[in-house]
Design a protein around this motif. Structure first.
Motif, PDB file in Angstrom:
ATOM      1  N   ASN A  81      -8.936   9.251  -3.434  1.00  0.00           N
ATOM      2  CA  ASN A  81      -9.057   7.878  -2.915  1.00  0.00           C
ATOM      3  C   ASN A  81      -7.803   7.049  -3.151  1.00  0.00           C
ATOM      4  N   GLY A  82      -6.746   7.693  -3.654  1.00  0.00           N
ATOM      5  CA  GLY A  82      -5.501   6.960  -3.915  1.00  0.00           C
ATOM      6  C   GLY A  82      -5.571   6.136  -5.183  1.00  0.00           C
ATOM      7  N   ALA A 128      -2.763  10.845  -8.723  1.00  0.00           N
ATOM      8  CA  ALA A 128      -3.590  10.014  -7.846  1.00  0.00           C
ATOM      9  C   ALA A 128      -4.755  10.859  -7.367  1.00  0.00           C
ATOM     10  N   GLU A 139       0.823  -1.229   0.000  1.00  0.00           N
ATOM     11  CA  GLU A 139       0.000   0.000   0.000  1.00  0.00           C
ATOM     12  C   GLU A 139       0.845   1.262   0.000  1.00  0.00           C
ATOM     13  N   ARG A 140       1.979   1.199   0.722  1.00  0.00           N
ATOM     14  CA  ARG A 140       2.834   2.395   0.755  1.00  0.00           C
ATOM     15  C   ARG A 140       4.218   2.041   1.276  1.00  0.00           C
ATOM     16  N   LYS A 155       1.180   7.659  -3.341  1.00  0.00           N
ATOM     17  CA  LYS A 155       0.389   7.226  -2.177  1.00  0.00           C
ATOM     18  C   LYS A 155       1.237   7.226  -0.896  1.00  0.00           C
TER      19      LYS A 155
END
Ligand SMILES: Cc1cc2nc3c(=O)[nH]c(=O)nc-3n(C[C@H](O)[C@H](O)[C@H](O)COP(=O)(O)OP(=O)(O)OC[C@H]3O[C@@H](n4cnc5c(N)ncnc54)[C@H](O)[C@@H]3O)c2cc1C
Length: 374
Positions: free
Chosen positions: A251-252, A248, A140-141, A180
């Motif tokens: 909402n990413g 982005a 995710e990141r 993100k």
């Protein structure tokens, strides 16, 4: 202490990077959002396997155009597990890689004994005991600690700690992941490119389902292939200069706009190629082809609305802007990008082998710079 590297994305570049790091003695964790395992030779069949393409990926092909779906490979091998494996025929692109190549000239393909050989199979299979592979897992990141990258956060919330992180999530997803993660690096998301292409579609008049023929003349490549009960003839510009942008949303989610053929000269070149292909195949029963004299209108509509035919995205984390020559993200310690997103300009050939070579080159540079140790 053993150096821990985490590679994000087990596609074309990620497979090479993970293999080369493991061979150099580093402890490697490879995190891949798609599935593991081999795929069929037929690219259309392969892309239907769940976990073999990035779900729900939508892009704008031209400035302000509609959102259309875009095919990007997923799972171990990434693009190489679903693509046509077309390789360029000559020149420096063949200098440094381990991929098996069969066929002649422009029609060479990455294959072993007539079957698909994905980059993961070639580079990683023999090293599986040395690389921790976590498939069906999304990063995710990137996690920061003490002003340096120190791990990644997974979709489960788990943090995987690492001394060094290499992002190999592909030209669309690598820039998105950096965004993100909150990195505002100058140039991030810029210089997105693809080889602009459109498909003229004809009824199949008896050609075998395995047919795939490429031709090249100057800056134009034309692929003729069977898709179900149709024949697609696909001209593409191999030296485009227009560039797009990736962002982005709140909402990413990715906002990608290729701006294909933004320059009028490119529109003219592709129009000439479309007109030539249409004339050459006029004897065939057309399913979606321009009417004589209306080629320009047809081209501009299909350029905007066709779902991806060539899926050769590059850029977004360009070397020289976002990264240095080692692929190190500027201003962020221990974070590297090493995939098709770092090309400052799209290769003028099919991009898989250049991407493998880029990953090989960066691996050499890390070794020479003393960055990798066991
Ligand atoms: C349908 C199709 C046909 C093609 N035909 C050809 C061809 O004939 N010849 C040629 O040379 N090239 C071809 N290409 C292009 C070639 O496959 C790509 O240029 C190449 O795969 C790019 O390599 P990459 O390592 O940058 O990205 P990829 O190979 O796409 O790998 C990126 C990987 O990262 C993973 N990933 C993304 N986000 C995350 C995340 N957040 N967490 C964990 N993992 C993540 C993805 O699942 C994927 O496996 C084709 C591509 C497609 C899709």
């Amino acid at each position: 202490m053993e150096q821990r590297w985490t590679v994000v994305g087990g596609g074309v570049a990620g497979s090479v990077i993970a293999a080369r790091l493991a061979e150099a003695g580093a402890a490697v964790t490879l995190i891949e959002l798609g599935v593991d395992g081999a795929t069929p030779d037929d690219m259309h069949e392969a892309a239907q396997i769940p976990g073999r393409t990035i779900d729900g990926l939508r892009v704008r092909r031209v400035e302000g155009g509609p959102y259309v779906s875009y095919t990007a490979g997923s799972g171990l091998g990434g693009g190489s597990a679903i693509n046509a494996g077309l390789a360029s025929s000559t020149g420096p692109f063949f200098l440094q890689h381990r991929l098996p190549v069969e066929g002649e000239g422009i029609n060479q393909r990455v294959r072993r004994n007539g079957s698909r050989a994905s980059v993961a199979e070639v580079y990683l299979n023999a090293l599986r005991s040395k690389v921790e592979i976590r498939s069906s897992t999304t990063v995710e990141r990137v996690v920061m600690g003490d002003a340096q990258a120190c791990g990644v956060e997974l979709n489960s919330g788990e943090i995987v700690e690492a001394d060094r992180i290499v992002v190999c999530a592909g030209a669309l997803m690598s820039p998105l992941l950096l965004m993100k993660s909150g990195f505002a690096v100058e140039g991030l998301g810029r210089r997105l490119q693809d080889h602009p292409s459109v498909a003229l579609r004809y009824r199949n008049d008896g050609l075998p389902s395995t047919m795939l023929i490429a031709r090249r003349s100057g800056g134009v490549q034309v692929i003729e292939t069977v898709v179900g009960d149709e024949v697609w003839v696909v001209p593409a510009l191999m030296r485009p200069t227009s560039t797009g942008v990736i962002g982005a949303n709140d909402n990413g989610e990715i906002e990608a706009q290729f701006r294909l053929c933004q320059h009028v000269g490119e529109q003219e070149l592709l129009l000439a190629a479309v007109t030539k292909v249409a004339a050459e195949h006029a004897h065939r029963e057309g399913i979606d082809v321009p009417r004589p004299g209306r080629e320009g209108e047809w081209l501009m509509d299909r350029l905007a609305s066709t779902t991806s035919v060539y899926s050769h995205a590059t850029g977004g984390c360009c070397m020289g802007e976002v990264t240095d020559r080692l692929g190190r993200v500027k201003g962020i310690e221990n974070l590297f990008v090493a995939d098709s997103s770092v090309f400052p300009a799209i290769p003028s050939v099919n991009p898989m082998i250049p991407t493998v070579q880029l990953a090989e080159t960066l691996s050499d540079r890390w070794r020479d710079a003393g960055l990798v140790s066991g």
